[in-house]
Design an enzyme around this catalytic site. Structure first.
Site, PDB file in Angstrom:
ATOM      1  CD  GLU A  94      -2.824  -1.301   2.352  1.00 22.89           C
ATOM      2  OE1 GLU A  94      -3.912  -1.854   2.194  1.00 22.89           O
ATOM      3  OE2 GLU A  94      -2.438  -0.895   3.458  1.00 22.89           O
ATOM      4  CB  CYS A 107       3.075   7.689   2.982  1.00 23.84           C
ATOM      5  SG  CYS A 107       3.528   6.487   4.238  1.00 23.84           S
ATOM      6  CB  CYS A 114       7.243  -5.023   8.513  1.00 24.64           C
ATOM      7  SG  CYS A 114       8.584  -4.043   9.248  1.00 24.64           S
ATOM      8  CB  CYS A 118       6.471  -2.057  16.011  1.00 25.29           C
ATOM      9  SG  CYS A 118       8.119  -1.618  15.430  1.00 25.29           S
ATOM     10  CB  CYS A 121       3.182  -1.287  13.572  1.00 25.99           C
ATOM     11  SG  CYS A 121       3.187  -0.992  11.793  1.00 25.99           S
ATOM     12  CB  CYS A 339       1.298   6.354  11.214  1.00 27.18           C
ATOM     13  SG  CYS A 339       2.141   7.753  10.559  1.00 27.18           S
TER      14      CYS A 339
HETATM   15  N1  SAH Z   1       9.727   0.881   9.665  1.00 27.86           N
HETATM   16  C1  SAH Z   1       9.825   2.292   9.557  1.00 27.86           C
HETATM   17  C2  SAH Z   1       8.790   2.949   8.657  1.00 27.86           C
HETATM   18  C3  SAH Z   1       7.340   2.496   8.772  1.00 27.86           C
HETATM   19  S1  SAH Z   1       6.336   2.992  10.139  1.00 27.86           S
HETATM   20  C4  SAH Z   1       9.812   2.924  10.912  1.00 27.86           C
HETATM   21  O1  SAH Z   1       9.586   2.215  11.884  1.00 27.86           O
HETATM   22  O2  SAH Z   1      10.066   4.106  11.021  1.00 27.86           O
HETATM   23  C5  SAH Z   1       5.977   4.678   9.968  1.00 27.86           C
HETATM   24  C6  SAH Z   1       5.691   5.353  11.322  1.00 27.86           C
HETATM   25  O3  SAH Z   1       4.392   5.000  11.844  1.00 27.86           O
HETATM   26  C7  SAH Z   1       6.683   4.952  12.388  1.00 27.86           C
HETATM   27  O4  SAH Z   1       7.095   6.081  13.110  1.00 27.86           O
HETATM   28  C8  SAH Z   1       5.864   4.031  13.275  1.00 27.86           C
HETATM   29  O5  SAH Z   1       6.386   3.939  14.551  1.00 27.86           O
HETATM   30  C9  SAH Z   1       4.505   4.682  13.226  1.00 27.86           C
HETATM   31  N2  SAH Z   1       3.396   3.814  13.617  1.00 27.86           N
HETATM   32  C10 SAH Z   1       3.312   2.480  13.503  1.00 27.86           C
HETATM   33  N3  SAH Z   1       2.111   2.047  13.961  1.00 27.86           N
HETATM   34  C11 SAH Z   1       1.435   3.143  14.366  1.00 27.86           C
HETATM   35  C12 SAH Z   1       0.129   3.360  14.899  1.00 27.86           C
HETATM   36  N4  SAH Z   1      -0.703   2.339  15.099  1.00 27.86           N
HETATM   37  N5  SAH Z   1      -0.240   4.626  15.167  1.00 27.86           N
HETATM   38  C13 SAH Z   1       0.583   5.666  14.941  1.00 27.86           C
HETATM   39  N6  SAH Z   1       1.817   5.536  14.419  1.00 27.86           N
HETATM   40  C14 SAH Z   1       2.250   4.289  14.140  1.00 27.86           C
END
Ligand code: SAH
Length: 346
Positions: A94, A107, A114, A118, A121, A339
């Protein structure tokens, strides 16, 4: 059986020139075809009108042009657009277009799924299937640039690598894609308008500095306390904050460019004074600013956005310590485009 045809866009310009010379043609033909493939965005050899019919046939016999296809496009009430794009092997990633009054940001994804874990996420729940190729990353940007022109009447202005995947775990392909995006033969965008966001892979951050990249670096920090960070981002066990800190100091020493920390404040996880104090200390290691991002719920309530008081405490204390902080509102939530919400839900 005929061998599988190669994706012509995996070749460098040099390799393409060599291919033509090897086939008794002029190296110049390689430049022409390269231009069709990249700056003119040809989807088929038929499009290459200044190339002879025989040459087009010869290319057809040897190569394919693997273009991504938009499988589904969703538009949010706030103007955000989410594309589910289908790759040549039918996997889906996406990418998102985020318009504001002054800019349009793409974006983009760097991996299918991935490799990190985390807890907050949605993408982490998808297994990492594979890395994206440079052209698959580039194509996402081209698609969004076209949508930006069509729906917002202006070209794309910024790119963030904050879609699916961990860009620094697909280092070479991400850098090759950015090279194309910034090259006059590709989209000619300034690297200063590109942000690569990483959850923090120390060795690769140092490599970025050694490679003298010109784009911006963002790190998804979320906590400056190891025990807390390891609970929400378990890979932190392998890349603890002291290693991350050392890599970021190295980045700044070499590039002289500040770092952006992305940070979500969650209720009962990192919303106390000690969490802010640790963040302030961490921000002093290298010049940096903080983006406080709103949490986009993905589950049944294990994580909850912290109170406004907690956010105010963060902004007050950071500002008092001379650290720039911005509070970011989510965009495209109604279509699961915000995000951490990218999970190929259909
Ligand atoms: N792997 C990379 C890029 C993808 S995530 C990274 O970790 O930076 C893009 C951003 O969204 C990151 O800052 C991540 O921590 C944040 N993110 C992930 N899940 C989220 C959520 N449920 N709500 C808000 N931000 C989130």
């Amino acid at each position: 059986m005929q061998a599988k045809k190669k994706d012509i866009r995996a070749l460098t310009k040099e390799q393409l020139r060599d291919f033509f010379v090897g086939n008794g043609d002029k190296a110049f033909r390689g430049n022409q075809v390269y231009e069709w493939l990249w700056s003119k965005g040809a989807h088929s050899f038929e499009d290459m009108t200044n190339v002879s019919k025989e040459t087009r046939q010869m290319l057809q016999d040897n190569f394919v042009i693997n273009h991504i296809k938009v499988d589904q496009m969703q538009r949010s009430s706030d103007g955000t657009i989410k594309n589910a794009v289908r790759l040549h092997d039918d996997l889906i990633v996406e990418s998102v277009l985020i318009p504001t009054a002054t800019r349009t940001t793409a974006c983009v994804s760097s991996q299918v799924g991935c490799s990190l874990d985390c807890k907050f996420c949605a993408t982490a729940r998808l297994k990492r299937m594979r890395n994206l190729n440079p052209d698959e990353i580039y194509d996402q940007v081209v698609v969004i640039d076209n949508e930006s022109r069509l729906y917002h009447g202006r070209p794309l202005s910024n790119i963030v690598f904050m879609g699916m995947g961990e860009p620094l775990m697909n280092y070479n392909n991400v850098l090759k894609a950015i090279e194309k995006i910034t090259s006059p033969e590709g989209l000619g965008m300034s690297p200063r308008r590109i942000v690569v966001s990483t959850s923090g892979v120390p060795k690769m951050i140092k490599k970025l500095a050694d490679d003298e990249v010109k784009f911006k670096l963002a790190v998804s920090l979320h906590s400056a306390i190891d025990e807390v960070r390891s609970t929400i981002m378990p890979f932190n066990e392998h890349f603890p904050l002291t290693d991350l800190r050392e890599a970021l100091e190295y980045w700044y020493a070499k590039t002289r460019r500040p770092i952006t920390y992305e940070y979500v404040v969650w209720k009962d996880i990192n919303d106390k004074r000690k969490d802010v104090d640790a963040l302030v200390r961490f921000c002093k290691f290298a010049p940096s600013k903080v983006n406080l991002i709103e949490y986009n719920p993905i589950d049944d309530g294990e994580f909850q956005q912290a109170s406004n008081e907690a956010i105010d405490m963060y902004t007050d204390i950071l500002e008092r310590n001379g650290i720039t902080v911005t509070v970011r509102r989510s965009r495209g939530k109604d279509i699961d485009a915000a995000c951490g919400q990218l999970a190929n839900k259909k």
